[in-house]
Design an enzyme around this catalytic site. Structure first.
Site, PDB file in Angstrom:
ATOM      1  N   HIS A  28      62.494  65.820  -1.243  1.00  0.00           N
ATOM      2  CA  HIS A  28      62.860  66.927  -0.580  1.00  0.00           C
ATOM      3  C   HIS A  28      62.333  67.983  -0.483  1.00  0.00           C
ATOM      4  CE1 HIS A  28      62.171  63.155   2.607  1.00  0.00           C
ATOM      5  NE2 HIS A  28      63.528  62.326   1.853  1.00  0.00           N
ATOM      6  N   THR A  29      61.719  68.238  -1.687  1.00  0.00           N
ATOM      7  CA  THR A  29      61.457  70.309  -2.506  1.00  0.00           C
ATOM      8  C   THR A  29      60.130  70.210  -2.052  1.00  0.00           C
ATOM      9  OG1 THR A  29      62.438  69.136  -3.816  1.00  0.00           O
ATOM     10  CG2 THR A  29      63.930  70.434  -3.486  1.00  0.00           C
ATOM     11  N   SER A 117      53.927  54.009  -5.670  1.00  0.00           N
ATOM     12  CA  SER A 117      52.558  53.149  -6.137  1.00  0.00           C
ATOM     13  C   SER A 117      51.366  53.629  -5.569  1.00  0.00           C
ATOM     14  CB  SER A 117      53.205  51.705  -5.288  1.00  0.00           C
ATOM     15  OG  SER A 117      53.495  51.974  -4.198  1.00  0.00           O
ATOM     16  N   SER A 118      51.487  54.739  -4.366  1.00  0.00           N
ATOM     17  CA  SER A 118      49.992  54.864  -3.343  1.00  0.00           C
ATOM     18  C   SER A 118      50.071  56.053  -4.390  1.00  0.00           C
ATOM     19  CB  SER A 118      50.235  55.364  -2.254  1.00  0.00           C
ATOM     20  OG  SER A 118      51.744  56.146  -1.939  1.00  0.00           O
ATOM     21  N   GLU A 150      46.618  60.640   0.831  1.00  0.00           N
ATOM     22  CA  GLU A 150      47.729  60.840   1.316  1.00  0.00           C
ATOM     23  C   GLU A 150      47.703  60.919   2.846  1.00  0.00           C
ATOM     24  OE1 GLU A 150      49.888  58.730  -0.779  1.00  0.00           O
ATOM     25  OE2 GLU A 150      51.195  58.371   0.669  1.00  0.00           O
ATOM     26  N   ASP A 162      53.848  63.325  -5.834  1.00  0.00           N
ATOM     27  CA  ASP A 162      53.928  62.538  -6.779  1.00  0.00           C
ATOM     28  C   ASP A 162      52.337  62.243  -6.914  1.00  0.00           C
ATOM     29  OD1 ASP A 162      55.795  61.607  -5.238  1.00  0.00           O
ATOM     30  OD2 ASP A 162      55.390  61.003  -3.962  1.00  0.00           O
TER      31      ASP A 162
HETATM   32  C1  GLA Z   1      58.047  60.929  -0.884  1.00  0.00           C
HETATM   33  C2  GLA Z   1      56.661  61.677  -1.002  1.00  0.00           C
HETATM   34  C3  GLA Z   1      56.591  63.651  -1.746  1.00  0.00           C
HETATM   35  C4  GLA Z   1      58.104  63.948  -1.707  1.00  0.00           C
HETATM   36  C5  GLA Z   1      59.307  62.864  -1.813  1.00  0.00           C
HETATM   37  C6  GLA Z   1      60.209  63.614  -1.126  1.00  0.00           C
HETATM   38  O1  GLA Z   1      57.698  60.075  -2.127  1.00  0.00           O
HETATM   39  O2  GLA Z   1      55.149  61.847  -1.058  1.00  0.00           O
HETATM   40  O3  GLA Z   1      55.368  64.445  -1.339  1.00  0.00           O
HETATM   41  O4  GLA Z   1      58.177  64.704  -0.974  1.00  0.00           O
HETATM   42  O5  GLA Z   1      59.172  61.448  -0.903  1.00  0.00           O
HETATM   43  O6  GLA Z   1      61.014  64.117  -2.397  1.00  0.00           O
END
Ligand code: GLA
Length: 357
Positions: A28-29, A117-118, A150, A162
């Site tokens: 969550h950064t 996975s997405s 996304e 991701d």
């Molecule tokens: C999901 C989001 C990422 C990130 C994480 C938490 O995977 O797609 O962008 O924010 O949560 O770190």
């Protein structure tokens, strides 16, 4: 599983693939302009493409044995096709002409457990499109298009971690990424350590709405603090958060301490130090960011109690899904068996995801 030939009656003209990822630290950064440290997992998503002579797109998901047809006038109703649609729309928004396509996809990336996975699907699709259409796209820009697919089409206001991991990370070294500047470098795991990922068996319910709510809380904290992003508050300036009410103060504190943990982890830490940072990350995600659930806490506690586990935490967005642990390599299968056994005795049902069983 049906092959491209079986579904479409001919060979594909281009293929692309991309891995899932597990995030070691920095949760969550990314949507706070901060630091992340994901590593690719061995499981991958594969996309094969062929130009269609007639209009529209036909997508076949081999794992689901399901076909979706769509055109670009309206988003498809099938979830898997929405990601493909998003990639096509966003590539076109960047000026690339995308013709009608037959699309075949298959994957062994676990779905809905926090292993992206997405993003693997989006990056695999864009790689296959890049190969077919010879698009002048580098890996960073490709990840940025995937992220827009996304955010704008799947409705998750995610950061860039991701898609950057799916596009740029390998399975041997973690990707240390500054999500503001996109500066990055590959970082080896500490000596004598290996990654274990276990699914808690708890489905991530309400993940999208809760994720977007956390993001909104961070934005509210940014607004009240008068900074550009939470990234701009350093670990020595935590007192700046005193003016925030709860829960915003705790949310911001998680982001700031988590950024600091990533920066400390990439300073050549040994496995014990790295593991301690993972343990602290879990506590912060649980207590300050409030994205854990009792089953994840239990699984993490079982992992942390093992003398050959250096550290463990929930990974990905939270609210269910998987845990990641850094372990002594020779003990991985013993640890997994024992922890899953104890977890089952508590009435839960987990599964090993990495190393792939
Ligand atoms: C999901 C989001 C990422 C990130 C994480 C938490 O995977 O797609 O962008 O924010 O949560 O770190």
């Amino acid at each position: 599983m049906k092959s491209f030939e079986e579904v479409f009656g001919g060979a594909p003209q281009a293929v692309g693939s991309a891995p899932g990822r597990v995030n070691l630290l920095g949760e969550h950064t990314d949507y706070n302009d901060g630091y992340v440290l994901p590593i690719a997992i061995p499981q991958r998503t594969h996309v094969a493409l062929r130009r269609r002579s007639s209009d529209g797109f036909v997508a076949y998901a081999a794992n689901l044995d399901s076909t979706a047809t769509f055109n670009l006038d309206a988003p498809p109703s099938d979830a898997f096709a929405t990601y493909l649609y998003g990639c096509v729309i966003e590539a076109r928004a960047d000026g690339f002409d995308v013709p009608p396509l037959d699309i075949h996809l298959s994957s062994n990336v676990p779905i809905g457990v926090g292993l992206s996975s997405s993003a693997a699907l989006e990056v695999a699709m864009l790689r296959a499109m890049r190969a077919l259409l010879q698009l002048p796209l580098d890996d960073v820009r490709l990840a940025q298009i995937a992220q827009r697919a996304e955010v704008l089409h799947a409705g998750v206001r995610c950061g860039i971690m991701d898609q950057m991991a799916a596009s740029l990370a390998g399975t041997d070294q973690a990707l240390f990424l500054d999500t503001r500047t996109l500066q990055r470098r590959l970082v080896p795991l500490p000596p004598q350590s290996a990654v274990l990922v276990i699914d808690s068996g708890i489905k991530r319910s309400l993940a999208t709405s809760a994720f977007n709510q956390r993001r909104a809380e961070c934005e509210e904290a940014v607004e009240q603090l008068g900074v550009t992003a939470l990234r701009d508050i350093g670990i020595r300036d935590l007192s700046a958060l005193d003016k925030l009410e709860e829960p915003l103060r705790s949310r911001a504190r998680h982001v700031i301490t988590e950024n600091d943990r990533v920066l400390r982890a990439v300073e050549g830490t040994n496995a014990v130090q790295f593991g301690a940072l993972m343990n602290a990350s879990h506590a912060s995600l649980r207590d300050d960011f409030d994205v854990s659930v009792p089953a994840l806490d239990r699984l993490v506690a079982l992992l942390q109690a093992d003398s050959e586990v250096y550290g463990a935490r929930l990974t990905g967005a939270g609210f269910g899904g998987a845990c990641v642990a850094l372990c002594r390599p020779s003990a991985i299968s013993r640890i997994a068996t024992q922890v899953l056994n104890d977890y089952a005795n508590d009435g839960f049902s987990g599964a090993i995801l990495v190393p792939p069983p």
